[in-house]
Enzyme design. Structure first.
Site, mmCIF file in Angstrom:
data_model
loop_
_atom_site.group_PDB
_atom_site.id
_atom_site.type_symbol
_atom_site.label_atom_id
_atom_site.label_comp_id
_atom_site.label_asym_id
_atom_site.label_seq_id
_atom_site.Cartn_x
_atom_site.Cartn_y
_atom_site.Cartn_z
ATOM 1 C CG PHE A 139 -1.829 1.237 1.224
ATOM 2 C CD1 PHE A 139 -2.966 1.259 0.426
ATOM 3 C CD2 PHE A 139 -1.532 2.363 1.981
ATOM 4 C CE1 PHE A 139 -3.795 2.377 0.392
ATOM 5 C CE2 PHE A 139 -2.353 3.479 1.951
ATOM 6 C CZ PHE A 139 -3.486 3.482 1.159
ATOM 7 C CG ASP A 223 5.567 3.586 1.814
ATOM 8 O OD1 ASP A 223 5.613 4.193 2.896
ATOM 9 O OD2 ASP A 223 4.525 3.460 1.152
ATOM 10 C CE LYS A 252 -0.797 5.663 7.816
ATOM 11 N NZ LYS A 252 -0.471 5.064 6.524
HETATM 12 C C1 LIG Z 1 -0.765 5.376 5.132
HETATM 13 C C2 LIG Z 1 0.243 4.942 4.134
HETATM 14 C C3 LIG Z 1 0.432 5.637 2.923
HETATM 15 C C4 LIG Z 1 -0.463 6.775 2.501
HETATM 16 O O1 LIG Z 1 -0.447 7.840 3.388
HETATM 17 P P1 LIG Z 1 -1.607 8.959 3.326
HETATM 18 O O2 LIG Z 1 -1.139 9.982 4.321
HETATM 19 O O3 LIG Z 1 -2.881 8.293 3.709
HETATM 20 O O4 LIG Z 1 -1.637 9.489 1.942
HETATM 21 C C5 LIG Z 1 1.430 5.199 2.077
HETATM 22 N N1 LIG Z 1 2.227 4.165 2.391
HETATM 23 C C6 LIG Z 1 2.081 3.477 3.546
HETATM 24 C C7 LIG Z 1 3.006 2.337 3.854
HETATM 25 C C8 LIG Z 1 1.085 3.832 4.440
HETATM 26 O O5 LIG Z 1 0.915 3.127 5.566
#
Ligand SMILES: *Cc1c(COP(=O)(O)O)cnc(C)c1O
Length: 403
Positions: A139, A223, A252
């Site tokens: 994700f 990420d 986050k």
């Molecule tokens: C939450 C998340 C995103 C996206 O972040 P948003 O602030 O919701 O756009 C991307 N990569 C990972 C691994 C995430 O947990």
């Protein structure tokens, strides 16, 4: 104030219906606790989806935000601002990276990283290198570029043509090797797949990706939006593998709940996005930067990386004990530090179980369809972990009589 029922009605009537919230309106938070508008208390084991590293409204962060809000909140990037340059220096020091680009969310950070990778090879005259390899189950966010990278078809369905991204099985180094050709500019990977169900990278996988990227002269993009900020016991989860990516995405947990994103990269990529090629009106604003500085300060002062390791073990052992006690409903537990999951047996409806646990006053999330995910604040106490799991134990025991 309006009643909870009235507020829910208002939300149902006017909010865009892309979420399906339970009929609860949250009013207040403190540490690892949340209260709804009727005063019911919840133990928060998900922390705004891994956002509240320091728990809700940490006094040091709140004071920093209040002071900055009364001083200067945003000036755009026409000028430098002090909290932002301090934060950039701080982030580079803790991650061993050289440059930071700031934006306002995880998805935006991924977008910046994808643009960085493409433009890096454009600047080198290799315009054909514009494709990315990412992983099944990953994700990376909801904007079109980040969505293209997301390896879960259900998120992409119905949105038409997206930038071409090759998805290969997570952990399968041969599949990555086979997917590399002269069009590939980067490999994008989570050290622990969060939304995918809390899947840590198999041993040696990140090291192999690093070696592969080096061999082909392509970039390794991390990420760490969910796994970073100390959640796994290291500032970056990549550090467990002793691997240094070319660029890292953080968001986050970085600013204690204020929207922020940070893309970090090495000096070798500092020329990839020249002035005018990328930017953000809100990115790097003094309010979010000041909040992030406060978060980093508290992480360090309170040794929260070590705490995440220690409490992660406490949580992991307690989850294993639950698995041993409820073998019928629970398959296993997995995760690192304070990023953990319970894998449910196939007959267990994850959402229904989450709802039962919530009714009993504990908040967890569902990830990967069939796991309950735990991303508590790093300041959680051993006692709170025990309280939370006692409630989950009760919910699982109640399942015994229902099926
Ligand atoms: C939450 C998340 C995103 C996206 O972040 P948003 O602030 O919701 O756009 C991307 N990569 C990972 C691994 C995430 O947990």
């Amino acid at each position: 104030m309006r009643s909870q029922a009235d507020l829910v009605e208002l939300g149902k009537r006017y909010l865009y219906p892309n979420y399906k919230q339970p009929p609860l309106v949250m009013a207040r938070g403190q540490g690892c606790e949340l209260w709804d508008v009727e005063g019911k208390r919840y133990l928060d084991l998900y922390a705004g989806i891994a956002v509240h590293i320091l728990g809700h409204v940490h006094p040091i962060v709140t004071a920093a935000i209040a002071e900055q809000a009364a001083t200067l909140m945003q000036v755009s990037n026409y000028f430098y601002n002090a909290p932002n340059v301090e934060l950039a220096a701080r982030l580079c020091a803790v991650t061993h990276m050289d440059r930071v680009f700031f934006c306002n969310s995880g998805s935006e950070t991924i977008e910046a990283m994808l643009k960085l990778a493409r433009r890096h090879f454009f600047a080198l005259g290799q315009v054909q290198r514009n494709q990315v390899i990412a992983f099944e189950g990953s994700f990376h966010g909801r904007t079109l570029g980040a969505l293209a990278a997301t390896g879960q078809p259900s998120y992409r369905e119905g949105f038409g043509a997206l930038p071409d991204v090759t998805h290969v099985p997570y952990g399968d180094i041969d599949a990555v090797t086979n997917a590399i050709d002269e069009h590939v500019c980067a490999i994008l990977v989570e050290a622990v797949q969060g939304e995918g169900g809390v899947l840590p990278a198999p041993a040696g996988f990140l090291q192999s990706l690093r070696a592969l990227a080096d061999r082909h002269g392509i970039l390794l993009l991390a990420d760490e939006i969910q796994s970073g900020l100390g959640r796994t016991g290291r500032f970056l989860a990549f550090e467990h593998a002793n691997v240094k990516p070319d660029a890292v995405a953080l968001a986050k947990g970085l600013a204690g709940g204020i929207p922020v994103g940070a893309m970090l990269c090495g000096e070798h990529l500092a020329k990839a996005l020249p002035p005018g090629s990328h930017g953000s009106t809100f990115g790097g604003n003094p309010l979010a930067s000041r909040a992030a500085l406060a978060v980093l300060e508290v992480i360090e002062q309170q040794n929260l990386l070590q705490e995440a390791t220690r409490k992660g073990a406490v949580l992991g052992n307690a989850l294993q004990a639950l698995c041993d006690k409820h073998p019928k409903h629970l398959r296993s537990t997995r995760g690192v530090g304070l990023l953990r999951a319970l894998v449910l047996a196939s007959h267990v409806d994850a959402r229904a179980l989450q709802g039962k646990i919530r009714d009993l006053g504990v908040l967890v999330t569902v990830a990967g369809g069939s796991t309950l995910r735990f991303t508590p604040p790093l300041i959680i106490t051993d006692d709170q972990i025990a309280q939370g799991l006692a409630v989950i134990d009760r919910a699982l025991t109640a399942l015994d009589s229902s099926n």
